[in-house]
Each structure stands twice: as structure tokens, then as C-alpha cells.
Design a protein around this motif. Sequence first.
Motif, PDB file in Angstrom:
ATOM      1  N   ILE A 168       0.844  -1.201   0.000  1.00  0.00           N
ATOM      2  CA  ILE A 168       0.000   0.000   0.000  1.00  0.00           C
ATOM      3  C   ILE A 168       0.884   1.258   0.000  1.00  0.00           C
ATOM      4  CG2 ILE A 168      -1.733   1.320   1.265  1.00  0.00           C
ATOM      5  CD1 ILE A 168      -2.761  -1.343   2.376  1.00  0.00           C
ATOM      6  N   ILE A 169       0.693   2.118  -1.016  1.00  0.00           N
ATOM      7  CA  ILE A 169       1.411   3.384  -1.127  1.00  0.00           C
ATOM      8  C   ILE A 169       0.428   4.514  -0.831  1.00  0.00           C
ATOM      9  CG2 ILE A 169       2.679   4.935  -2.666  1.00  0.00           C
ATOM     10  CD1 ILE A 169       3.595   2.503  -4.239  1.00  0.00           C
ATOM     11  N   ASP A 170       0.675   5.260   0.213  1.00  0.00           N
ATOM     12  CA  ASP A 170      -0.214   6.364   0.582  1.00  0.00           C
ATOM     13  C   ASP A 170       0.131   7.598  -0.248  1.00  0.00           C
ATOM     14  OD1 ASP A 170      -2.098   7.938   1.754  1.00  0.00           O
ATOM     15  OD2 ASP A 170      -1.156   8.028   3.731  1.00  0.00           O
ATOM     16  N   HIS A 171      -0.126   7.493  -1.548  1.00  0.00           N
ATOM     17  CA  HIS A 171       0.163   8.573  -2.495  1.00  0.00           C
ATOM     18  C   HIS A 171      -0.694   8.323  -3.720  1.00  0.00           C
ATOM     19  CE1 HIS A 171       2.276  11.962  -3.990  1.00  0.00           C
ATOM     20  NE2 HIS A 171       3.394  11.783  -3.298  1.00  0.00           N
ATOM     21  N   PHE A 172      -0.656   9.230  -4.711  1.00  0.00           N
ATOM     22  CA  PHE A 172      -1.389   8.985  -5.948  1.00  0.00           C
ATOM     23  C   PHE A 172      -0.446   8.754  -7.124  1.00  0.00           C
ATOM     24  CE2 PHE A 172      -1.357  13.600  -5.121  1.00  0.00           C
ATOM     25  CZ  PHE A 172      -0.602  14.046  -6.201  1.00  0.00           C
ATOM     26  N   VAL A 173       0.873   8.764  -6.881  1.00  0.00           N
ATOM     27  CA  VAL A 173       1.870   8.427  -7.899  1.00  0.00           C
ATOM     28  C   VAL A 173       2.901   7.497  -7.266  1.00  0.00           C
ATOM     29  CG1 VAL A 173       1.626  10.562  -9.226  1.00  0.00           C
ATOM     30  CG2 VAL A 173       3.289  10.456  -7.357  1.00  0.00           C
ATOM     31  N   CYS A 174       3.612   6.770  -8.118  1.00  0.00           N
ATOM     32  CA  CYS A 174       4.706   5.928  -7.636  1.00  0.00           C
ATOM     33  C   CYS A 174       5.928   6.808  -7.441  1.00  0.00           C
ATOM     34  CB  CYS A 174       4.986   4.817  -8.644  1.00  0.00           C
ATOM     35  SG  CYS A 174       3.686   3.568  -8.698  1.00  0.00           S
ATOM     36  N   ASP A 175       6.303   7.000  -6.198  1.00  0.00           N
ATOM     37  CA  ASP A 175       7.364   7.920  -5.824  1.00  0.00           C
ATOM     38  C   ASP A 175       8.449   7.142  -5.080  1.00  0.00           C
ATOM     39  OD1 ASP A 175       7.723  10.839  -6.090  1.00  0.00           O
ATOM     40  OD2 ASP A 175       8.024  10.757  -3.918  1.00  0.00           O
ATOM     41  N   PRO A 176       9.717   7.542  -5.181  1.00  0.00           N
ATOM     42  CA  PRO A 176      10.786   6.755  -4.546  1.00  0.00           C
ATOM     43  C   PRO A 176      10.660   6.631  -3.033  1.00  0.00           C
ATOM     44  CG  PRO A 176      11.642   8.842  -5.390  1.00  0.00           C
ATOM     45  CD  PRO A 176      10.271   8.657  -5.960  1.00  0.00           C
ATOM     46  N   GLY A 177      10.234   7.714  -2.351  1.00  0.00           N
ATOM     47  CA  GLY A 177      10.124   7.674  -0.898  1.00  0.00           C
ATOM     48  C   GLY A 177       9.236   6.547  -0.400  1.00  0.00           C
ATOM     49  N   PRO A 178       7.968   6.482  -0.834  1.00  0.00           N
ATOM     50  CA  PRO A 178       7.088   5.383  -0.414  1.00  0.00           C
ATOM     51  C   PRO A 178       7.577   4.011  -0.865  1.00  0.00           C
ATOM     52  CG  PRO A 178       5.791   7.212  -1.277  1.00  0.00           C
ATOM     53  CD  PRO A 178       7.223   7.526  -1.561  1.00  0.00           C
ATOM     54  N   LEU A 179       8.222   3.938  -2.043  1.00  0.00           N
ATOM     55  CA  LEU A 179       8.723   2.648  -2.522  1.00  0.00           C
ATOM     56  C   LEU A 179       9.846   2.126  -1.629  1.00  0.00           C
ATOM     57  CD1 LEU A 179       8.687   3.234  -6.390  1.00  0.00           C
ATOM     58  CD2 LEU A 179       7.279   1.608  -5.111  1.00  0.00           C
ATOM     59  N   PHE A 180      10.752   3.008  -1.213  1.00  0.00           N
ATOM     60  CA  PHE A 180      11.813   2.598  -0.287  1.00  0.00           C
ATOM     61  C   PHE A 180      11.211   2.100   1.025  1.00  0.00           C
ATOM     62  CE2 PHE A 180      14.921   5.335  -2.704  1.00  0.00           C
ATOM     63  CZ  PHE A 180      15.785   4.295  -3.023  1.00  0.00           C
ATOM     64  N   ALA A 181      10.146   2.756   1.462  1.00  0.00           N
ATOM     65  CA  ALA A 181       9.511   2.364   2.730  1.00  0.00           C
ATOM     66  C   ALA A 181       8.876   0.982   2.646  1.00  0.00           C
ATOM     67  CB  ALA A 181       8.465   3.404   3.120  1.00  0.00           C
ATOM     68  N   LEU A 182       8.477   0.548   1.432  1.00  0.00           N
ATOM     69  CA  LEU A 182       7.827  -0.746   1.261  1.00  0.00           C
ATOM     70  C   LEU A 182       8.809  -1.894   1.045  1.00  0.00           C
ATOM     71  CD1 LEU A 182       4.762   0.100  -1.033  1.00  0.00           C
ATOM     72  CD2 LEU A 182       4.794  -0.270   1.428  1.00  0.00           C
ATOM     73  N   ALA A 183      10.075  -1.579   0.783  1.00  0.00           N
ATOM     74  CA  ALA A 183      11.062  -2.639   0.553  1.00  0.00           C
ATOM     75  C   ALA A 183      11.211  -3.499   1.811  1.00  0.00           C
ATOM     76  CB  ALA A 183      12.399  -2.032   0.159  1.00  0.00           C
ATOM     77  N   CYS A 184      11.391  -4.802   1.606  1.00  0.00           N
ATOM     78  CA  CYS A 184      11.472  -5.743   2.741  1.00  0.00           C
ATOM     79  C   CYS A 184      12.767  -5.600   3.522  1.00  0.00           C
ATOM     80  CB  CYS A 184      11.353  -7.176   2.234  1.00  0.00           C
ATOM     81  SG  CYS A 184       9.784  -7.503   1.431  1.00  0.00           S
ATOM     82  N   ILE A 185      13.787  -5.117   2.858  1.00  0.00           N
ATOM     83  CA  ILE A 185      15.077  -4.938   3.531  1.00  0.00           C
ATOM     84  C   ILE A 185      15.509  -3.487   3.372  1.00  0.00           C
ATOM     85  CG2 ILE A 185      15.842  -7.326   3.230  1.00  0.00           C
ATOM     86  CD1 ILE A 185      17.515  -6.356   0.836  1.00  0.00           C
ATOM     87  N   PRO A 186      16.198  -2.920   4.358  1.00  0.00           N
ATOM     88  CA  PRO A 186      16.697  -1.549   4.213  1.00  0.00           C
ATOM     89  C   PRO A 186      17.759  -1.487   3.115  1.00  0.00           C
ATOM     90  CG  PRO A 186      17.584  -2.553   6.202  1.00  0.00           C
ATOM     91  CD  PRO A 186      16.560  -3.511   5.654  1.00  0.00           C
ATOM     92  N   ALA A 187      17.738  -0.405   2.357  1.00  0.00           N
ATOM     93  CA  ALA A 187      18.713  -0.231   1.275  1.00  0.00           C
ATOM     94  C   ALA A 187      19.307   1.171   1.373  1.00  0.00           C
ATOM     95  CB  ALA A 187      18.049  -0.450  -0.077  1.00  0.00           C
ATOM     96  N   PRO A 188      20.097   1.439   2.434  1.00  0.00           N
ATOM     97  CA  PRO A 188      20.617   2.794   2.638  1.00  0.00           C
ATOM     98  C   PRO A 188      21.509   3.284   1.510  1.00  0.00           C
ATOM     99  CG  PRO A 188      21.695   1.226   4.119  1.00  0.00           C
ATOM    100  CD  PRO A 188      20.557   0.507   3.474  1.00  0.00           C
ATOM    101  N   SER A 189      22.298   2.383   0.912  1.00  0.00           N
ATOM    102  CA  SER A 189      23.196   2.813  -0.167  1.00  0.00           C
ATOM    103  C   SER A 189      22.407   3.227  -1.403  1.00  0.00           C
ATOM    104  CB  SER A 189      24.187   1.702  -0.517  1.00  0.00           C
ATOM    105  OG  SER A 189      23.498   0.515  -0.875  1.00  0.00           O
ATOM    106  N   THR A 190      21.387   2.427  -1.762  1.00  0.00           N
ATOM    107  CA  THR A 190      20.547   2.773  -2.920  1.00  0.00           C
ATOM    108  C   THR A 190      19.755   4.048  -2.650  1.00  0.00           C
ATOM    109  OG1 THR A 190      20.310   0.428  -3.463  1.00  0.00           O
ATOM    110  CG2 THR A 190      18.731   1.944  -4.462  1.00  0.00           C
ATOM    111  N   GLU A 191      19.245   4.183  -1.429  1.00  0.00           N
ATOM    112  CA  GLU A 191      18.478   5.380  -1.068  1.00  0.00           C
ATOM    113  C   GLU A 191      19.365   6.620  -1.120  1.00  0.00           C
ATOM    114  OE1 GLU A 191      15.204   6.615   2.355  1.00  0.00           O
ATOM    115  OE2 GLU A 191      16.231   4.677   2.423  1.00  0.00           O
ATOM    116  N   LEU A 192      20.591   6.507  -0.593  1.00  0.00           N
ATOM    117  CA  LEU A 192      21.529   7.629  -0.622  1.00  0.00           C
ATOM    118  C   LEU A 192      21.889   7.993  -2.053  1.00  0.00           C
ATOM    119  CD1 LEU A 192      23.390   9.624   0.871  1.00  0.00           C
ATOM    120  CD2 LEU A 192      25.141   7.819   0.902  1.00  0.00           C
TER     121      LEU A 192
END
Length: 307
Positions: A168-192
Amino acid sequence: MRFVSEFVLLGFPGQREMQNFFFSFILVIYLLTLLGNGIIVCIVKWDKQLHTPMYIFLGNFAFLEIWYTSSTVPSMLVNILSETKTISFTGCFLQFYFFFSLGTTECFFLSVMAYDRYLAICRPLHYPSIMTGKLCVALVCVCWVSGFLCYPVPIVLISQLPFCGPNIIDHFVCDPGPLFALACIPAPSTELLCYTFNSLIIFGPFLFILGSYTLVLRAVLRIPSGAGRTKAFSTCGSHLMVVSLFYGTLMVMYVSPTSGNPTGMQKIITLVYSAVTPLLNPLIYSLRNKDMKDALKKVLGLRSNQN
């Protein structure tokens, strides 16, 4: 581990009456955006006096705005009417790609338009020999091509993250912020990497525009006559207003940490720069530009006479 095949875009909250209001409001904005920018494209195409670099850039910019708003608003409208509010995994990342690629292209076009105004005001005698037809076409092509070459790598990196639920993305577009939050594992390097890349895409052109207009302002203040200064400012005023609208909302959304912005505020900011700003741009350029107003009157006059 089961991976998600689709996402749910919650969109705008509220009862059906509120949803209908949002639908009508956004639809009107979208249709007016298509009309306003379409008129600019047609005027630049039909009026041979506007076949100059400044207006060729403006015509391409208006054409770009049509596609930029079309990359999100139609799916936004479908989402409001939908009961399930789902979007496929592939559809989500395709929307992500086109929305960000067109936004990047817009940043590049604003930079090129600032460079054109710098040459016209700071180096008027050399302007015809520098800003030739070939250079104008080359700059247009570079803006379009480079804009679409910037985001494949970040999008591939994000799409390779495991999404095992929730979806579930609490937005009306696919945005990187919500997508990172939905990932099963943290990805700090990709996010940075993605936020650094976003900052470079935003700040690089912005600093170039700022530098160009600093030189323009210095040159304008040296013009002895008040009428000359007014004319010089009028040619740049429209562009500066568009730059301020676009970059103001963009920086709040993508340069400041998104976790610090409430979800409702993120939606409002995204709606402003994806739907409202493209609507205001043709109004700003047409109402503040004498050549555009004269060309519009001429084109409308010719069309009415032909009929």
C-alpha cells in the motif's frame, strides 16, 4: 518469500462526494493545461515570426508540459474512480520513469532558456552568431535525450529491491520515498544514491540558472535608460516566475528529507508541481509576453477569416 505483483495507490482520502470533487477539479486543471500549452505549441508552429531560438525553446517547453502532466494525471483520475486503486508492478515503475524523466527534461529546458536569455542580454551583438539554428536544434535534442537517459539506473536499482508486502502506497503516484519504505530490507546505499542523484539533477540546472540570471541582472542594471531596463526585465520575468514555481515545490519535495513532510503535504506538493504548475506556465508566458499576445491575436484572426 512471496513478492508483490501490484501496488495499491491510496490517492486522496475522503467520502465519495469528496472523491468526486477531487476528480472534477483535477480533470478541469488537466484539460486547461492541455489547452493552454497546446495553444502555445500551435502559435509557435504557425507564426513564422516566432521561429526564433527563444520561442522554439518555449514551444518545446509547452509540448513537454503536455506530456509531463499526462504522465501522472490520467492515472490519477482513474485511481480516484477505481474501487481497487491498484497499479501493476511494471506500470508503477513505468510511471516513475516517465514522470521523473520528463521532470528532468524540464530542468534542462529551463537551463537552456536561461542560457538563451543570458546571450540575448549580455552578449547581444554575438547572439546571432552563437545561437544559430543548428545550436538551437542541438540544445533541444540534448535536453530531450539526456532527460530520458538519466533515470534508468536508479529505477532499475529500486525495482530490484524485494517487495514482499505490504503493498500500500499512501500517495497517488509511484514515488521513490514510499517505494523505499515498502522494501522488505533496508537499502541505505541505494536510497543515498537516489537522493544524491535527485539533488544533482535539481541543483545542477538550478545553480546554472541562478548564475545566468545573476549575470543578466548585472548587465541590465548597467543599461542607462529606464525603458531599456524594463524591456530587458520583461523578457526574463516570465521565465523567472516559472523557475520559481517549479523549483520551489521540487526542492521542498525531493531535496528536503521526505520523512519530515506529512503524507498529506507530500500529496499537495506533488499535485502542485505535476498539475498546477503546467497549467500556470502558459498563462504566465502569454499574459506577460507581447509577442505571444500579438501572435495569438493574429492566429485567431486568420482562423476566423478563413472560416
